[in-house]
Design an enzyme around this catalytic site. Structure first.
Site, PDB file in Angstrom:
ATOM      1  N   GLY A   1       1.314 -10.182   4.387  1.00 34.10           N
ATOM      2  CA  GLY A   1       2.374  -9.394   5.002  1.00 34.10           C
ATOM      3  C   GLY A   1       1.954  -8.960   6.402  1.00 34.10           C
ATOM      4  O   GLY A   1       1.877  -9.774   7.331  1.00 34.10           O
TER       5      GLY A   1
ATOM      6  N   ASP B   1       0.843  -1.207   0.000  1.00 28.25           N
ATOM      7  CA  ASP B   1       0.000   0.000   0.000  1.00 28.25           C
ATOM      8  C   ASP B   1       0.879   1.258   0.000  1.00 28.25           C
ATOM      9  O   ASP B   1       0.714   2.164  -0.837  1.00 28.25           O
ATOM     10  CB  ASP B   1      -0.881  -0.048   1.262  1.00 28.25           C
ATOM     11  CG  ASP B   1      -2.026   0.945   1.248  1.00 28.25           C
ATOM     12  OD1 ASP B   1      -2.230   1.607   0.222  1.00 28.25           O
ATOM     13  OD2 ASP B   1      -2.715   1.055   2.284  1.00 28.25           O
TER      14      ASP B   1
HETATM   15  N1  AR6 Z   1       5.295  -5.340  -4.686  1.00 27.78           N
HETATM   16  C1  AR6 Z   1       4.746  -6.567  -4.545  1.00 27.78           C
HETATM   17  N2  AR6 Z   1       4.502  -7.132  -3.336  1.00 27.78           N
HETATM   18  C2  AR6 Z   1       4.835  -6.418  -2.242  1.00 27.78           C
HETATM   19  C3  AR6 Z   1       5.407  -5.122  -2.307  1.00 27.78           C
HETATM   20  C4  AR6 Z   1       5.628  -4.587  -3.604  1.00 27.78           C
HETATM   21  N3  AR6 Z   1       6.161  -3.378  -3.773  1.00 27.78           N
HETATM   22  N4  AR6 Z   1       5.614  -4.691  -1.032  1.00 27.78           N
HETATM   23  C5  AR6 Z   1       5.195  -5.674  -0.197  1.00 27.78           C
HETATM   24  N5  AR6 Z   1       4.750  -6.722  -0.931  1.00 27.78           N
HETATM   25  P1  AR6 Z   1       1.279  -6.173   2.909  1.00 27.78           P
HETATM   26  P2  AR6 Z   1      -1.337  -7.071   3.898  1.00 27.78           P
HETATM   27  C6  AR6 Z   1       4.177  -8.010  -0.478  1.00 27.78           C
HETATM   28  O1  AR6 Z   1       1.820  -6.082   4.280  1.00 27.78           O
HETATM   29  O2  AR6 Z   1      -0.706  -8.232   4.583  1.00 27.78           O
HETATM   30  C7  AR6 Z   1      -0.745  -1.966   4.868  1.00 27.78           C
HETATM   31  O3  AR6 Z   1      -0.319  -1.138   5.925  1.00 27.78           O
HETATM   32  C8  AR6 Z   1       4.494  -8.484   0.912  1.00 27.78           C
HETATM   33  O4  AR6 Z   1       5.772  -9.123   0.950  1.00 27.78           O
HETATM   34  O5  AR6 Z   1       1.613  -5.079   1.958  1.00 27.78           O
HETATM   35  O6  AR6 Z   1      -2.587  -7.309   3.083  1.00 27.78           O
HETATM   36  C9  AR6 Z   1      -2.201  -1.712   4.494  1.00 27.78           C
HETATM   37  O7  AR6 Z   1      -2.530  -0.334   4.591  1.00 27.78           O
HETATM   38  C10 AR6 Z   1       3.367  -9.470   1.157  1.00 27.78           C
HETATM   39  O8  AR6 Z   1       3.649 -10.744   0.580  1.00 27.78           O
HETATM   40  O9  AR6 Z   1      -0.342  -6.288   2.903  1.00 27.78           O
HETATM   41  C11 AR6 Z   1      -2.940  -2.536   5.506  1.00 27.78           C
HETATM   42  O10 AR6 Z   1      -3.059  -1.865   6.741  1.00 27.78           O
HETATM   43  C12 AR6 Z   1       2.195  -8.866   0.361  1.00 27.78           C
HETATM   44  O11 AR6 Z   1       2.773  -7.870  -0.478  1.00 27.78           O
HETATM   45  C13 AR6 Z   1      -2.043  -3.761   5.672  1.00 27.78           C
HETATM   46  O12 AR6 Z   1      -0.722  -3.316   5.338  1.00 27.78           O
HETATM   47  C14 AR6 Z   1       1.139  -8.222   1.236  1.00 27.78           C
HETATM   48  O13 AR6 Z   1       1.760  -7.565   2.324  1.00 27.78           O
HETATM   49  C15 AR6 Z   1      -2.419  -4.865   4.716  1.00 27.78           C
HETATM   50  O14 AR6 Z   1      -1.642  -6.006   5.035  1.00 27.78           O
END
Ligand code: AR6
Length: 188
Positions: free
Chosen positions: A141, A51
């Site tokens: 994540g 995000d």
């Molecule tokens: N490109 C692709 N994947 C990514 C990237 C990127 N640039 N950065 C991280 N990931 P997360 P969630 C992966 O934490 O668990 C936020 O604060 C990461 O390694 O981004 O759904 C929102 O505002 C993981 O595998 O999302 C919410 O509050 C995946 O993306 C909360 O985090 C998802 O990790 C959502 O948590």
């Protein structure tokens, strides 16, 4: 020129009216696709993880569009499992589809909500006439969903959702996530 980071090694051809699936290691903000999906939170006002990366890369236009959504149809925020689109701002992608994944729970099965994120994002993609859509591994994540299970739900749901999207790219940020998705594809 944008660079496609990584090489697509795992591919699943689309069944009738479903998208082909491609797995790539990389950063979703660098994808040249019609729409990228954001693993957002209900506030729609940004956060960490993917995000934060999307808002940084896409610039303030995306946040402004999210604020407009909060001021209009989404006064209470976006519910878990739902999806909504904004501009892609400065991203190569024309649109960002924001969806809110469930936080992992040891005591409650929230799988249907995670599946809903993928299904609803594809439904919104259809309203945008998007043909190529990139997804991150939603909820795996900060929301702590175990990656193997998150990958299984992602692949199964995209595999069985009717859509006009021709290609779904899962953009996996690390080797572990890539391996989990590759295993889920192989299990199909
Ligand atoms: N490109 C692709 N994947 C990514 C990237 C990127 N640039 N950065 C991280 N990931 P997360 P969630 C992966 O934490 O668990 C936020 O604060 C990461 O390694 O981004 O759904 C929102 O505002 C993981 O595998 O999302 C919410 O509050 C995946 O993306 C909360 O985090 C998802 O990790 C959502 O948590």
């Amino acid at each position: 020129m944008p660079v496609l980071e990584g090489r697509a090694r795992h591919l699943l051809a689309g069944r009738p009216n479903t998208a082909a699936i491609v797995l790539l290691r990389g950063d979703i903000t660098e994808q040249w696709v019609d729409a990228i999906v954001n693993a957002a939170n209900s506030s729609l006002l940004g956060g960490g993880g993917v995000d934060g990366a999307i808002h940084r890369a896409g610039g303030p236009e995306i946040l402004a569009a999210c604020r407009d959504l909060r001021a209009s149809h989404y006064g209470k925020g976006l519910a878990v499992g739902q999806a909504v689109a904004t501009t892609g701002g400065k991203l190569y992608a024309r649109s960002v589809i924001h969806t809110v994944g469930p936080v992992w729970s040891d005591s409650e099965d929230r799988s249907a909500l995670l599946a809903s994120c993928y299904r609803e994002s594809l439904r919104v993609a259809d309203t945008l006439d998007a043909r190529t859509v990139a997804f991150p591994a939603i909820s795996t994540g900060i929301y702590r969903w175990p990656i193997d299970d998150g990958a299984r739900i992602a692949i199964e749901t995209v595999r069985t959702t009717k859509t006009s999207v021709r290609e779904v790219r899962f953009i996996l940020f690390d080797d572990r996530a890539y391996a989990a998705f590759a295993a889920a594809v192989s299990a199909e």
